[in-house]
Design a protein around this motif. Structure first.
Motif, PDB file in Angstrom:
ATOM      1  N   UNK A 143       0.700  -1.101  -0.053  1.00  0.00           N
ATOM      2  CA  UNK A 143       0.208  -0.016  -0.048  1.00  0.00           C
ATOM      3  C   UNK A 143       0.865   1.143  -0.059  1.00  0.00           C
ATOM      4  N   UNK A 144       0.304   2.401  -0.178  1.00  0.00           N
ATOM      5  CA  UNK A 144       1.011   3.729  -0.319  1.00  0.00           C
ATOM      6  C   UNK A 144       0.515   4.550   1.016  1.00  0.00           C
ATOM      7  N   UNK A 145       1.128   4.924   1.707  1.00  0.00           N
ATOM      8  CA  UNK A 145       1.007   6.047   2.629  1.00  0.00           C
ATOM      9  C   UNK A 145       0.484   5.192   3.762  1.00  0.00           C
ATOM     10  N   UNK A 146       0.363   5.653   5.106  1.00  0.00           N
ATOM     11  CA  UNK A 146       0.095   5.129   6.390  1.00  0.00           C
ATOM     12  C   UNK A 146      -1.138   4.533   6.416  1.00  0.00           C
ATOM     13  N   UNK A 147      -1.125   3.481   7.360  1.00  0.00           N
ATOM     14  CA  UNK A 147      -2.536   2.576   7.238  1.00  0.00           C
ATOM     15  C   UNK A 147      -2.384   2.028   8.770  1.00  0.00           C
ATOM     16  N   UNK A 148      -3.342   2.714   9.577  1.00  0.00           N
ATOM     17  CA  UNK A 148      -3.239   2.201  11.123  1.00  0.00           C
ATOM     18  C   UNK A 148      -4.555   1.132  11.080  1.00  0.00           C
ATOM     19  N   UNK A 149      -3.989  -0.184  11.496  1.00  0.00           N
ATOM     20  CA  UNK A 149      -4.979  -1.450  11.480  1.00  0.00           C
ATOM     21  C   UNK A 149      -4.199  -2.098  12.848  1.00  0.00           C
ATOM     22  N   UNK A 150      -4.750  -2.423  13.874  1.00  0.00           N
ATOM     23  CA  UNK A 150      -4.128  -3.331  14.924  1.00  0.00           C
ATOM     24  C   UNK A 150      -4.190  -4.508  14.417  1.00  0.00           C
ATOM     25  N   UNK A 151      -5.155  -5.036  13.525  1.00  0.00           N
ATOM     26  CA  UNK A 151      -5.143  -6.531  13.183  1.00  0.00           C
ATOM     27  C   UNK A 151      -4.017  -6.796  12.339  1.00  0.00           C
ATOM     28  N   UNK A 152      -3.389  -5.669  11.491  1.00  0.00           N
ATOM     29  CA  UNK A 152      -2.372  -6.079  10.717  1.00  0.00           C
ATOM     30  C   UNK A 152      -1.015  -5.814  10.929  1.00  0.00           C
ATOM     31  N   UNK A 153       0.003  -6.253  10.596  1.00  0.00           N
ATOM     32  CA  UNK A 153       1.310  -5.829  10.587  1.00  0.00           C
ATOM     33  C   UNK A 153       1.718  -5.242   9.586  1.00  0.00           C
ATOM     34  N   UNK A 154       2.450  -4.143   9.885  1.00  0.00           N
ATOM     35  CA  UNK A 154       2.885  -3.019   8.690  1.00  0.00           C
ATOM     36  C   UNK A 154       4.329  -2.850   8.662  1.00  0.00           C
ATOM     37  N   UNK A 155       5.064  -2.777   7.564  1.00  0.00           N
ATOM     38  CA  UNK A 155       6.392  -2.602   7.474  1.00  0.00           C
ATOM     39  C   UNK A 155       6.824  -1.651   6.291  1.00  0.00           C
ATOM     40  N   UNK A 156       7.228  -0.403   6.479  1.00  0.00           N
ATOM     41  CA  UNK A 156       7.477   0.513   5.494  1.00  0.00           C
ATOM     42  C   UNK A 156       8.789  -0.391   4.731  1.00  0.00           C
ATOM     43  N   UNK A 157       8.876  -0.381   3.423  1.00  0.00           N
ATOM     44  CA  UNK A 157      10.153  -0.755   2.955  1.00  0.00           C
ATOM     45  C   UNK A 157      10.772  -0.071   1.605  1.00  0.00           C
ATOM     46  N   UNK A 158      10.058   1.189   1.104  1.00  0.00           N
ATOM     47  CA  UNK A 158      10.487   1.851   0.261  1.00  0.00           C
ATOM     48  C   UNK A 158      10.179   3.224   0.318  1.00  0.00           C
ATOM     49  N   UNK A 159      10.764   4.254  -0.320  1.00  0.00           N
ATOM     50  CA  UNK A 159      10.239   5.479  -0.527  1.00  0.00           C
ATOM     51  C   UNK A 159       9.780   5.797  -1.874  1.00  0.00           C
ATOM     52  N   UNK A 160       8.859   6.595  -2.221  1.00  0.00           N
ATOM     53  CA  UNK A 160       8.262   7.127  -3.322  1.00  0.00           C
ATOM     54  C   UNK A 160       8.204   8.671  -3.347  1.00  0.00           C
ATOM     55  N   UNK A 161       8.377   9.482  -4.440  1.00  0.00           N
ATOM     56  CA  UNK A 161       8.474  10.768  -4.779  1.00  0.00           C
ATOM     57  C   UNK A 161       7.384  11.078  -5.338  1.00  0.00           C
ATOM     58  N   UNK A 162       6.464  12.143  -4.696  1.00  0.00           N
ATOM     59  CA  UNK A 162       5.332  12.628  -5.279  1.00  0.00           C
ATOM     60  C   UNK A 162       5.420  13.959  -6.150  1.00  0.00           C
ATOM     61  N   UNK A 163       5.065  14.136  -7.465  1.00  0.00           N
ATOM     62  CA  UNK A 163       5.407  15.162  -8.088  1.00  0.00           C
ATOM     63  C   UNK A 163       3.929  15.843  -8.753  1.00  0.00           C
ATOM     64  N   UNK A 164       3.823  16.978  -9.120  1.00  0.00           N
ATOM     65  CA  UNK A 164       2.753  17.526  -9.724  1.00  0.00           C
ATOM     66  C   UNK A 164       3.117  17.495 -11.190  1.00  0.00           C
ATOM     67  N   UNK A 165       2.324  16.896 -11.910  1.00  0.00           N
ATOM     68  CA  UNK A 165       2.445  16.954 -13.228  1.00  0.00           C
ATOM     69  C   UNK A 165       1.287  17.747 -14.277  1.00  0.00           C
ATOM     70  N   UNK A 166       1.713  18.210 -15.276  1.00  0.00           N
ATOM     71  CA  UNK A 166       0.961  18.919 -16.435  1.00  0.00           C
ATOM     72  C   UNK A 166       1.301  18.766 -17.765  1.00  0.00           C
ATOM     73  N   UNK A 167       0.145  18.951 -18.476  1.00  0.00           N
ATOM     74  CA  UNK A 167       0.468  18.697 -19.964  1.00  0.00           C
ATOM     75  C   UNK A 167       1.815  19.731 -20.439  1.00  0.00           C
ATOM     76  N   UNK A 168       2.668  19.154 -21.214  1.00  0.00           N
ATOM     77  CA  UNK A 168       3.696  20.204 -21.844  1.00  0.00           C
ATOM     78  C   UNK A 168       2.880  21.382 -22.899  1.00  0.00           C
ATOM     79  N   UNK A 169       1.772  21.198 -23.110  1.00  0.00           N
ATOM     80  CA  UNK A 169       1.225  22.412 -23.753  1.00  0.00           C
ATOM     81  C   UNK A 169       0.263  23.291 -22.752  1.00  0.00           C
ATOM     82  N   UNK A 170       0.321  23.095 -21.430  1.00  0.00           N
ATOM     83  CA  UNK A 170      -0.352  23.863 -20.483  1.00  0.00           C
ATOM     84  C   UNK A 170       0.656  25.017 -20.199  1.00  0.00           C
ATOM     85  N   UNK A 171      -0.102  26.182 -19.980  1.00  0.00           N
ATOM     86  CA  UNK A 171       0.557  27.588 -19.588  1.00  0.00           C
ATOM     87  C   UNK A 171       1.640  27.395 -18.556  1.00  0.00           C
TER      88      UNK A 171
END
Length: 299
Positions: free
Chosen positions: A145-173
């Motif tokens: 999954x992406x981002x945090x998820x809090x659930x006492x029933x599940x075991x969670x382990x972060x294993x990698x980072x992901x960069x979030x960027x804003x994207x736009x059409x190359x023709x956009x002003x």
């Protein structure tokens, strides 16, 4: 394995006795007999039948939900027993949110199959909330999954980072600007994922951190149509760099630069049971080995 539950689940999913019989390599009368015996044992009708299809009633929905969980546990038990031979083989049920499932997971599975061809992966791609629900009910061995998820029933382990960027059409002003302002972003139409997705959570977090509310949002339920909409000039979006690397290289989309971006989020793995099959252990090791997600895919 309880054959009655297996037959019931197949009929419920196929919504047809003859198609279920074909899938199970049984005769239609045999399938009908199993369903009749199950209904008699439980003491209530589970399926509403018409000439064209069969459909779960309220009791049937309850039995179907628990039958899927029971069958999932049985499969996991059998795989654990088989693992005593210390050979990695058998079914591995993986769930993944859209970004990881569509743009990273296929490359990892290629490595997994090359090294362990007797492992049989099956993949479910859905939003974070749905993946977590399926892991909780034992219908998946592991969820990514992406981002945090809090659930006492599940075991969670972060294993990698992901960069979030804003994207736009190359023709956009805005594509002509070296740096964009908060006012620029606020006045744009934002193309966003549905609630329950990790990307939507990251987008809302960005709005909060940059202290603005967009004038309009348009919601899509997966990443690919968002990219198509942005490329067509409908609006702008916050997406994983993994999801847009090909479009950036091909100059179909452009990354916008503004103060506070890009920002990082975590990819996490979630599991329910502390007992892991050999196949699951090896897959988890493979996930941990791609900690930086810089293994050069998608070029």
């Amino acid at each position: 394995m309880d054959q009655h539950l297996l037959v019931f689940v197949m009929v419920a999913e196929k919504q047809n006795f003859s198609r279920a019989a074909e899938e199970l390599h049984m005769t239609q009368p045999a399938v009908s007999q199993y369903i009749r015996a199950l209904e008699e044992n439980i003491g209530i009708r589970l399926l509403e039948r018409t000439n064209k299809y069969v459909q779960l009633n309220k009791a049937g929905e309850i039995v179907y939900h628990h039958a899927k969980e029971i069958l999932g546990l049985y499969t996991k038990m059998q795989n654990l027993v088989d693992d005593l031979t210390n050979k990695a083989k058998g079914e591995l049920k993986i769930g993944a949110s859209y970004t990881f499932g569509e743009y990273v997971l296929p490359h990892l599975l290629t490595d997994l199959q090359r090294q362990y061809p007797e492992i049989e992966p099956s993949v479910t791609i859905a939003n974070t909330a749905t993946v977590a629900e399926l892991v909780t009910s034992h219908q998946l061995d592991i969820g990514i999954i992406e981002g945090g998820f809090k659930d006492k029933e599940l075991m969670e382990e972060n294993f990698a980072e992901d960069s979030m960027v804003i994207v736009v059409s190359t023709h956009h002003p805005l594509a002509l600007k070296e740096m964009v302002t908060i006012s620029d972003l606020e006045n744009e139409i934002w193309i966003v994922r549905e609630k329950g997705s990790g990307t939507r959570e990251a987008t809302e977090e960005m709005f909060h951190n940059l202290l603005f509310t967009p004038k309009k949002k348009i919601v899509f339920s997966s990443t690919q149509p968002i990219k198509e909409a942005v490329e067509a000039g409908l609006g702008i979006s916050l997406l994983s760099k993994w999801a847009v690397q090909r479009e950036i290289i091909n100059k179909d989309l452009k990354i916008l630069h503004t103060k506070g971006l890009p920002f990082s989020r975590q990819f996490s793995m979630i599991t329910k049971s502390r007992f892991q099959t050999k196949a699951l252990e090896l897959f988890i090791e493979l996930l941990r080995s791609c900690e930086s997600l810089t293994f050069g895919r998608g070029k």
